[in-house]
Write an enzyme that holds these catalytic residues in place. Structure first.
Site, PDB file in Angstrom:
ATOM      1  N   ARG A  47      51.283 -13.544  58.206  1.00  0.00           N
ATOM      2  CA  ARG A  47      50.941 -12.314  57.468  1.00  0.00           C
ATOM      3  C   ARG A  47      52.207 -11.459  57.420  1.00  0.00           C
ATOM      4  O   ARG A  47      53.207 -11.762  58.051  1.00  0.00           O
ATOM      5  CB  ARG A  47      49.719 -11.591  58.042  1.00  0.00           C
ATOM      6  CG  ARG A  47      49.464 -11.663  59.508  1.00  0.00           C
ATOM      7  CD  ARG A  47      50.487 -10.977  60.350  1.00  0.00           C
ATOM      8  NE  ARG A  47      50.759  -9.628  59.901  1.00  0.00           N
ATOM      9  CZ  ARG A  47      51.838  -8.948  60.218  1.00  0.00           C
ATOM     10  NH1 ARG A  47      52.779  -9.485  60.974  1.00  0.00           N
ATOM     11  NH2 ARG A  47      52.038  -7.725  59.776  1.00  0.00           N
ATOM     12  N   ARG A  90      46.191 -14.229  48.699  1.00  0.00           N
ATOM     13  CA  ARG A  90      46.031 -12.799  49.024  1.00  0.00           C
ATOM     14  C   ARG A  90      46.556 -11.989  47.835  1.00  0.00           C
ATOM     15  O   ARG A  90      47.559 -12.370  47.226  1.00  0.00           O
ATOM     16  CB  ARG A  90      46.796 -12.423  50.303  1.00  0.00           C
ATOM     17  CG  ARG A  90      46.179 -13.045  51.573  1.00  0.00           C
ATOM     18  CD  ARG A  90      46.754 -12.443  52.838  1.00  0.00           C
ATOM     19  NE  ARG A  90      46.259 -11.109  53.104  1.00  0.00           N
ATOM     20  CZ  ARG A  90      46.738 -10.335  54.083  1.00  0.00           C
ATOM     21  NH1 ARG A  90      47.710 -10.773  54.861  1.00  0.00           N
ATOM     22  NH2 ARG A  90      46.243  -9.129  54.283  1.00  0.00           N
ATOM     23  N   ASP A 238      53.815  -3.476  51.313  1.00  0.00           N
ATOM     24  CA  ASP A 238      53.344  -4.721  50.688  1.00  0.00           C
ATOM     25  C   ASP A 238      53.629  -4.747  49.201  1.00  0.00           C
ATOM     26  O   ASP A 238      53.749  -5.810  48.591  1.00  0.00           O
ATOM     27  CB  ASP A 238      51.862  -4.914  50.948  1.00  0.00           C
ATOM     28  CG  ASP A 238      51.646  -5.263  52.406  1.00  0.00           C
ATOM     29  OD1 ASP A 238      51.580  -4.340  53.232  1.00  0.00           O
ATOM     30  OD2 ASP A 238      51.628  -6.471  52.719  1.00  0.00           O
ATOM     31  N   ASN A 248      50.613  -0.171  51.613  1.00  0.00           N
ATOM     32  CA  ASN A 248      50.875  -0.750  52.936  1.00  0.00           C
ATOM     33  C   ASN A 248      49.550  -0.781  53.700  1.00  0.00           C
ATOM     34  O   ASN A 248      48.501  -0.368  53.178  1.00  0.00           O
ATOM     35  CB  ASN A 248      51.944   0.071  53.679  1.00  0.00           C
ATOM     36  CG  ASN A 248      52.451  -0.649  54.925  1.00  0.00           C
ATOM     37  OD1 ASN A 248      52.793  -1.835  54.867  1.00  0.00           O
ATOM     38  ND2 ASN A 248      52.484   0.030  56.062  1.00  0.00           N
TER      39      ASN A 248
HETATM   40  O1  MRU Z   1      47.541  -7.698  56.365  1.00  0.00           O
HETATM   41  P1  MRU Z   1      48.974  -7.886  56.783  1.00  0.00           P
HETATM   42  O2  MRU Z   1      49.135  -8.020  58.270  1.00  0.00           O
HETATM   43  O3  MRU Z   1      49.640  -8.992  56.002  1.00  0.00           O
HETATM   44  O4  MRU Z   1      49.674  -6.528  56.358  1.00  0.00           O
HETATM   45  C1  MRU Z   1      51.029  -6.356  56.676  1.00  0.00           C
HETATM   46  C2  MRU Z   1      51.539  -5.012  56.367  1.00  0.00           C
HETATM   47  O5  MRU Z   1      50.843  -4.174  55.839  1.00  0.00           O
HETATM   48  C3  MRU Z   1      52.990  -4.754  56.652  1.00  0.00           C
HETATM   49  O6  MRU Z   1      53.181  -3.417  56.989  1.00  0.00           O
HETATM   50  C4  MRU Z   1      53.799  -5.061  55.382  1.00  0.00           C
HETATM   51  O7  MRU Z   1      53.529  -6.348  54.931  1.00  0.00           O
HETATM   52  C5  MRU Z   1      55.239  -4.892  55.599  1.00  0.00           C
HETATM   53  S1  MRU Z   1      55.878  -6.326  56.391  1.00  0.00           S
HETATM   54  C6  MRU Z   1      57.525  -6.299  56.595  1.00  0.00           C
END
Ligand code: MRU
Length: 347
Positions: A47, A90, A238, A248
């Site tokens: 993730r 996703r 994101d 994010n």
């Molecule tokens: O659901 P996730 O764990 O994939 O979400 C990750 C985040 O929101 C992070 O803050 C984002 O991807 C930045 S990663 C360098």
């Protein structure tokens, strides 16, 4: 293999560190097809926006290696299907679509080549995307570290570290670079309900590197800010829309509002691959909703009553007006807006 790499290419399989098991267990799962990698992304084995992009690129390469015995037309049809399956894993992190686009573009230049050669070139492209990610994170770290002073206490949300990337991290990369430059930085890590990326991953990752970290419940951030115990906030992203709005992890928006209320800088560290020039504003960013079970418990433990109604949006949008600066590999953009982002991408 380097210490706890998120992704590891192992000759003909991709090994992904199972982030669901951290910090209790360090375990790798081997993947040998695009569909299995897409499943690993969907289930959160891997993730974090940049790491998802790298995994997806390897997913395309794995499929090319798996199908290399097929006639060209069947091979190309199989790859198109693989890209579609990965793209559906996703919806919010744009790095996924960016990486798949890079793989599609590499494929486009190779259409006339023998199938085996295409497969080798796609693997080389996946490796290049992954190696590049670490270089960009280091560049971002160098730029971002200039914003942090010795002795600062910095709040972060979710995990935007080495685990969320191919290495070094985005938000935590900035912290790491500041620490490497001799600054003493103390991190406050929001636990980050519901999936606990802060408690399970950020806390673990920083402790591995001996960077001082204090874990707090998400709801404690306001109190600590009010008491003057936090000097700045830094998070990853994101997807950054063309106008500078930032998607994010859920809860980021609340932290940004709190930071503004208390006059604290709110920094976002993200590579250019996280900027989506085709999405005009945060309103158009798709927000993933995940299973109710992530809210009603974790793993095998349930704490909410069976059958309770649940909403589980896992990202939110922070309007650009709350972002003090966007830290990228090309430099720091203060008060990002449409024009500044256009110029950043044009450079
Ligand atoms: O659901 P996730 O764990 O994939 O979400 C990750 C985040 O929101 C992070 O803050 C984002 O991807 C930045 S990663 C360098």
């Amino acid at each position: 293999m380097n210490k706890n790499n998120t992704l590891h290419w192992n000759g003909n399989t991709l090994e992904m560190l199972d982030q669901r098991a951290l910090p209790s267990r360090i375990a790798y799962i081997a993947y040998d097809s695009a569909a299995s990698v897409a499943d690993g992304i969907q289930r959160m084995v891997v993730r974090g926006a940049p790491a998802i992009g790298c995994a997806a690129a390897y997913g395309v390469a794995l499929e090319a290696l798996r199908l290399r015995h097929l006639p060209r037309d069947a091979f190309l049809a199989g790859l198109a299907q693989a890209i579609a399956i990965l793209a559906a894993s996703r919806p919010t992190a744009v790095n996924l679509f960016w990486a798949l686009e890079r793989m599609r573009a590499a494929l486009g230049t190779l259409h006339a080549s023998p199938v085996a050669q295409i497969a080798d070139a796609l693997l080389a492209e996946a490796r290049a995307i992954t190696a590049e990610d670490v270089r960009l994170n280091r560049a971002m770290g160098t730029h971002g570290a200039t914003l942090l002073c010795d002795g600062m206490r910095v709040l972060t949300h979710c995990n935007a570290g080495a685990l969320a990337t191919a290495g070094h991290g985005t938000a935590l990369g900035v912290i790491r670079s500041a620490v490497e430059a001799g600054k003493r930085i103390h991190i406050y890590a929001d636990e980050t309900r519901p999936f606990l990326q802060g408690a399970r991953l950020t806390a673990w990752e920083l402790m591995q590197d001996n960077i001082p970290v204090t874990l707090i419940a998400d709801n404690a951030a306001g109190l600590l800010m009010r008491q003057g115990e936090i000097d700045a906030v830094i998070v990853g992203a994101d997807r950054v829309a063309a106008n500078g709005d930032v998607a994010n992890k859920i809860g980021t928006y609340s932290v940004a509002v709190l930071a503004r209320r208390h006059g604290l800088p709110f920094y976002v560290a993200a590579p250019l691959s996280t900027i989506d020039a085709n999405t005009a504003s945060g309103d158009a960013i798709p927000i993933e909703e995940r299973a109710a079970a992530e809210v009603t418990g974790y793993g095998d433990t349930r704490w909410a009553p069976a059958g309770v109604a649940v909403r589980n949006p896992v990202f939110d949008v922070t309007p650009a007006e709350l972002v003090t600066a966007l830290i990228t590999e090309r430099g720091v953009v203060f008060a990002p807006d449409f024009e500044k982002i256009r110029l950043l991408l044009a450079n």
